[in-house]
Scaffold this motif. Structure first.
Motif, PDB file in Angstrom:
ATOM      1  N   ILE A 398       0.854  -1.204   0.000  1.00  0.00           N
ATOM      2  CA  ILE A 398       0.000   0.000   0.000  1.00  0.00           C
ATOM      3  C   ILE A 398       0.886   1.249   0.000  1.00  0.00           C
ATOM      4  N   ALA A 399       1.934   1.223   0.807  1.00  0.00           N
ATOM      5  CA  ALA A 399       2.831   2.389   0.883  1.00  0.00           C
ATOM      6  C   ALA A 399       3.361   2.741  -0.509  1.00  0.00           C
ATOM      7  N   ASN A 400       3.681   1.701  -1.297  1.00  0.00           N
ATOM      8  CA  ASN A 400       4.278   1.926  -2.618  1.00  0.00           C
ATOM      9  C   ASN A 400       3.244   2.142  -3.723  1.00  0.00           C
ATOM     10  N   ASP A 401       1.971   1.928  -3.404  1.00  0.00           N
ATOM     11  CA  ASP A 401       0.923   2.084  -4.414  1.00  0.00           C
ATOM     12  C   ASP A 401       0.519   3.565  -4.498  1.00  0.00           C
ATOM     13  N   THR A 402       1.395   4.356  -5.098  1.00  0.00           N
ATOM     14  CA  THR A 402       1.188   5.793  -5.246  1.00  0.00           C
ATOM     15  C   THR A 402       2.080   6.275  -6.372  1.00  0.00           C
ATOM     16  N   SER A 403       1.658   7.348  -7.032  1.00  0.00           N
ATOM     17  CA  SER A 403       2.511   7.884  -8.104  1.00  0.00           C
ATOM     18  C   SER A 403       3.647   8.720  -7.518  1.00  0.00           C
ATOM     19  N   TYR A 404       3.561   9.018  -6.220  1.00  0.00           N
ATOM     20  CA  TYR A 404       4.595   9.823  -5.565  1.00  0.00           C
ATOM     21  C   TYR A 404       5.652   8.937  -4.908  1.00  0.00           C
ATOM     22  N   GLY A 405       6.725   9.578  -4.425  1.00  0.00           N
ATOM     23  CA  GLY A 405       7.762   8.812  -3.713  1.00  0.00           C
ATOM     24  C   GLY A 405       8.765   9.741  -3.050  1.00  0.00           C
ATOM     25  N   LEU A 406       8.246  10.713  -2.300  1.00  0.00           N
ATOM     26  CA  LEU A 406       9.155  11.690  -1.706  1.00  0.00           C
ATOM     27  C   LEU A 406       9.690  11.215  -0.361  1.00  0.00           C
ATOM     28  N   HIS A 407       8.774  10.807   0.505  1.00  0.00           N
ATOM     29  CA  HIS A 407       9.137  10.549   1.899  1.00  0.00           C
ATOM     30  C   HIS A 407       8.310   9.387   2.413  1.00  0.00           C
ATOM     31  N   ALA A 408       8.735   8.795   3.531  1.00  0.00           N
ATOM     32  CA  ALA A 408       7.913   7.801   4.221  1.00  0.00           C
ATOM     33  C   ALA A 408       8.384   7.751   5.670  1.00  0.00           C
ATOM     34  N   TYR A 409       7.516   7.265   6.534  1.00  0.00           N
ATOM     35  CA  TYR A 409       7.838   7.138   7.959  1.00  0.00           C
ATOM     36  C   TYR A 409       7.485   5.718   8.381  1.00  0.00           C
ATOM     37  N   VAL A 410       8.340   5.106   9.190  1.00  0.00           N
ATOM     38  CA  VAL A 410       8.058   3.776   9.727  1.00  0.00           C
ATOM     39  C   VAL A 410       8.207   3.864  11.236  1.00  0.00           C
ATOM     40  N   LEU A 411       7.182   3.416  11.954  1.00  0.00           N
ATOM     41  CA  LEU A 411       7.202   3.493  13.422  1.00  0.00           C
ATOM     42  C   LEU A 411       7.014   2.096  13.987  1.00  0.00           C
ATOM     43  N   THR A 412       7.918   1.732  14.867  1.00  0.00           N
ATOM     44  CA  THR A 412       7.959   0.338  15.317  1.00  0.00           C
ATOM     45  C   THR A 412       8.682   0.243  16.661  1.00  0.00           C
ATOM     46  N   GLY A 413       8.415  -0.848  17.368  1.00  0.00           N
ATOM     47  CA  GLY A 413       9.157  -1.102  18.603  1.00  0.00           C
ATOM     48  C   GLY A 413      10.527  -1.714  18.333  1.00  0.00           C
ATOM     49  N   ASP A 414      10.796  -2.036  17.072  1.00  0.00           N
ATOM     50  CA  ASP A 414      12.023  -2.749  16.724  1.00  0.00           C
ATOM     51  C   ASP A 414      12.701  -1.994  15.562  1.00  0.00           C
ATOM     52  N   SER A 415      13.723  -1.192  15.899  1.00  0.00           N
ATOM     53  CA  SER A 415      14.336  -0.328  14.885  1.00  0.00           C
ATOM     54  C   SER A 415      14.941  -1.116  13.735  1.00  0.00           C
ATOM     55  N   ALA A 416      15.511  -2.303  14.036  1.00  0.00           N
ATOM     56  CA  ALA A 416      16.122  -3.102  12.962  1.00  0.00           C
ATOM     57  C   ALA A 416      15.039  -3.547  11.984  1.00  0.00           C
ATOM     58  N   ARG A 417      13.885  -3.944  12.503  1.00  0.00           N
ATOM     59  CA  ARG A 417      12.770  -4.313  11.625  1.00  0.00           C
ATOM     60  C   ARG A 417      12.326  -3.078  10.821  1.00  0.00           C
ATOM     61  N   GLY A 418      12.286  -1.936  11.482  1.00  0.00           N
ATOM     62  CA  GLY A 418      11.913  -0.685  10.809  1.00  0.00           C
ATOM     63  C   GLY A 418      12.839  -0.395   9.638  1.00  0.00           C
ATOM     64  N   ALA A 419      14.135  -0.595   9.846  1.00  0.00           N
ATOM     65  CA  ALA A 419      15.102  -0.332   8.770  1.00  0.00           C
ATOM     66  C   ALA A 419      14.889  -1.318   7.616  1.00  0.00           C
ATOM     67  N   ARG A 420      14.536  -2.577   7.939  1.00  0.00           N
ATOM     68  CA  ARG A 420      14.276  -3.563   6.867  1.00  0.00           C
ATOM     69  C   ARG A 420      13.056  -3.149   6.043  1.00  0.00           C
ATOM     70  N   VAL A 421      12.017  -2.694   6.736  1.00  0.00           N
ATOM     71  CA  VAL A 421      10.817  -2.236   6.018  1.00  0.00           C
ATOM     72  C   VAL A 421      11.160  -0.999   5.190  1.00  0.00           C
ATOM     73  N   ALA A 422      11.918  -0.078   5.783  1.00  0.00           N
ATOM     74  CA  ALA A 422      12.274   1.176   5.101  1.00  0.00           C
ATOM     75  C   ALA A 422      12.938   0.895   3.755  1.00  0.00           C
ATOM     76  N   ALA A 423      13.795  -0.119   3.733  1.00  0.00           N
ATOM     77  CA  ALA A 423      14.545  -0.422   2.506  1.00  0.00           C
ATOM     78  C   ALA A 423      13.627  -0.875   1.369  1.00  0.00           C
ATOM     79  N   GLN A 424      12.393  -1.263   1.713  1.00  0.00           N
ATOM     80  CA  GLN A 424      11.462  -1.740   0.669  1.00  0.00           C
ATOM     81  C   GLN A 424      10.487  -0.656   0.210  1.00  0.00           C
ATOM     82  N   ILE A 425      10.636   0.540   0.756  1.00  0.00           N
ATOM     83  CA  ILE A 425       9.725   1.632   0.390  1.00  0.00           C
ATOM     84  C   ILE A 425      10.339   2.436  -0.756  1.00  0.00           C
ATOM     85  N   GLU A 426       9.506   2.741  -1.756  1.00  0.00           N
ATOM     86  CA  GLU A 426       9.980   3.521  -2.909  1.00  0.00           C
ATOM     87  C   GLU A 426       9.817   5.000  -2.594  1.00  0.00           C
TER      88      GLU A 426
END
Ligand code: NAD
Length: 474
Positions: A398-426
């Motif tokens: 859903i995060a990537n289903d957009t014509s835009y791609g400027l910024h994104a935010y990931v909020l989690t109790g586990d920063s390492a998991r957050g960084a893994r998710v971040a790497a998959q965001i366009e």
């Protein structure tokens, strides 16, 4: 009532050839507070000619000379910080805490450009070649109203660091701030023609700059629609173009997040700059299994984020910049309701008890889908849309289903998991468990959020062209 009559060309304040007067408003009161005389295409051409004439000498200045100029500019802007702060609150309606940050940023960003210039290697070898990074020429800098002085100073400082001269077309709605910048540039005693500023309409002055054959480079911050028009008109002369455009940034709340900790960040990211921020996190993706809990937490946080008089220190969200922008935001709220999303808090009209000013009720929609207009188009006001997801993979989709791609935010109790998710965001930038601005990192968009990057050496190189010289033996 302030009347701004002059533009700045070739080191002097001059009366424009253009004769249209444009009203300036206080968006918190809707009162006319001043007028600015707008330049026209003739004025744009005069400014471009001045920048062109100044380029040969300026492009040959040394690093030390340009550093000294940037230091003078920074000092002149820093000396105007309080005045700029007042203009930002009066003319733009930013709440005082935000306005203070914006006023300080306008001189700090010049310091960032100077730091980049101080370290940058303009020459290196590549095989048998000597590669020299050369300034492109005259740069046209076109900026929006949502951070007028900051964008002018940031773009001008890095263009000058590269050795380019500039013609600046600021937003006509920000003339009080622009006037302060013009005066500071004059005080900084730059060589005539290095920095020229022409107030004017986008489709007149902006269009002239983006089509003119003597402009080598355009750096534009603004809407995607205008960015496309600039790209088209620059194509004839193959201008180098940096476009910083809109966004519809996702804020992903992962299922392990502590809601009491993350909701203040969710709401701050969404309502940043009164919602008039290209990087605002406006699509709030929450786990479906925790939807009710997330809704309750966001309502509580929005109640603690009041929209009102920007001079009241308790205010978190100021007015929209103009009546037109207010109508536009109201139109999106109506559209969201018509398309079947549910207003969780807020809705159409002004906040309760407020009868004047272009203030919007901070609004959050829920029961929304990512294909609704409110989830696809940039609203540029304090309007957020909650979209539930089943699992992490769906959140990323859903995060990537957009014509835009400027910024994104990931909020989690586990920063390492957050960084893994971040790497998959366009998106050009993803913040995990923070809202901190990092001025040394590249800034810009994937997809239709733009072309190119600003900040640091990435931003400097956008004003440079590599020349390779290979010398053989005969
Ligand atoms: P806008 O695109 O209408 O105007 C931006 C600037 O371009 C103004 O100075 C305007 O006068 C000028 N302009 C308008 N038409 C032009 C034309 N035909 N040719 C050349 N110049 C023209 O945007 P706005 O309403 O002032 O600002 C809001 C938009 O800016 C939002 O969409 C927002 O996302 C975007 N924005 C992006 C960033 C970013 O860094 N990515 C930052 C701030 C704002």
């Amino acid at each position: 009532m302030q009347r701004i009559e002059h533009i700045y060309i070739n080191g002097a304040f001059v009366t424009p050839h253009g004769s249209e007067w444009f009203d300036l408003f206080n968006p918190a009161t809707e009162e006319v507070i001043g007028q600015v005389r707008l330049g026209d295409a003739d004025d744009a051409r005069r400014a471009i000619a001045a920048a062109k004439a100044a380029f040969p000498a300026f492009s040959r200045t040394s690093r030390e000379q340009r550093l000294a100029m940037l230091q003078r500019m920074q000092a002149a802007m820093a000396a105007r910080e309080d005045e700029l702060f007042d203009a930002i609150v009066t003319e733009y309606g930013a709440p005082v805490s935000r306005a203070r940050w914006m006023a300080a940023y306008s001189h700090q960003v010049i310091g960032e450009a100077a730091a980049t210039l101080a370290e940058y290697a303009f020459e290196h070898s590549a095989g048998s070649a000597r590669v020299v990074m050369k300034p492109l020429g005259v740069a046209g800098l076109i900026t929006p109203w949502n951070s007028d002085a900051g964008f002018i100073c940031g773009k001008l400082a890095i263009a000058m660091a590269a050795g380019c001269t500039a013609v600046i077309k600021p937003s006509e709605m920000s003339a009080l701030q622009t006037q302060i910048v013009m005066e500071a540039l004059h005080e900084a005693d730059l060589p005539p023609g290095v920095a020229n500023i022409v107030n004017g309409r986008g489709d007149v002055v902006g269009a002239q700059i983006s089509a003119h054959p003597d402009v080598a480079k355009i750096s534009f911050t603004g809407s995607t629609a205008v960015g496309r028009a600039i790209l088209r008109s620059g194509a004839d002369t193959l201008k180098r173009v940096t476009l910083e455009l809109g966004g519809k940034s996702p804020t992903i709340v992962l299922d392990d997040a502590d809601l009491a900790t993350v909701m203040p960040l969710v709401v701050s990211a969404g309502f940043m700059n009164s919602g008039q921020a290209c990087i605002a996190g406006t699509r709030i993706l929450v786990p479906a299994s925790r939807l009710a809990e997330c809704e309750a937490a966001i309502v509580e946080q929005v109640r603690a984020t009041p929209s009102g008089n920007p001079r009241d220190p308790a205010t978190a969200i100021g007015p929209m910049v103009s009546a037109r922008q207010w109508q536009r935001v109201q139109g999106y709220i109506r559209r969201g309701i018509e398309e079947g999303a549910r207003v969780l808090i807020g809705g159409e009209g002004r906040p309760d008890g407020i009868t004047r000013g272009w203030l919007v009720k901070p609004t959050v929609f829920t029961d929304a889908r990512n294909d609704m207009t409110i989830a696809r188009e940039e609203i540029f006001g304090p309007v957020l849309t909650i979209i539930p997801y089943r699992d992490e993979a769906e959140a990323i989709a859903i995060a990537n289903d957009t014509s835009y791609g400027l910024h994104a935010y990931v909020l989690t109790g586990d920063s390492a998991r957050g960084a893994r998710v971040a790497a998959q965001i366009e998106a050009g930038r993803v913040l995990v468990n923070t809202l901190t601005h990092e001025p040394k990192a590249p800034f810009g968009g994937f997809k239709q959020s733009g072309i190119g990057r600003e900040n640091s050496h990435y931003g400097l190189e956008a004003y440079l062209e590599p020349q390779a010289i290979v010398v053989g033996q005969l």
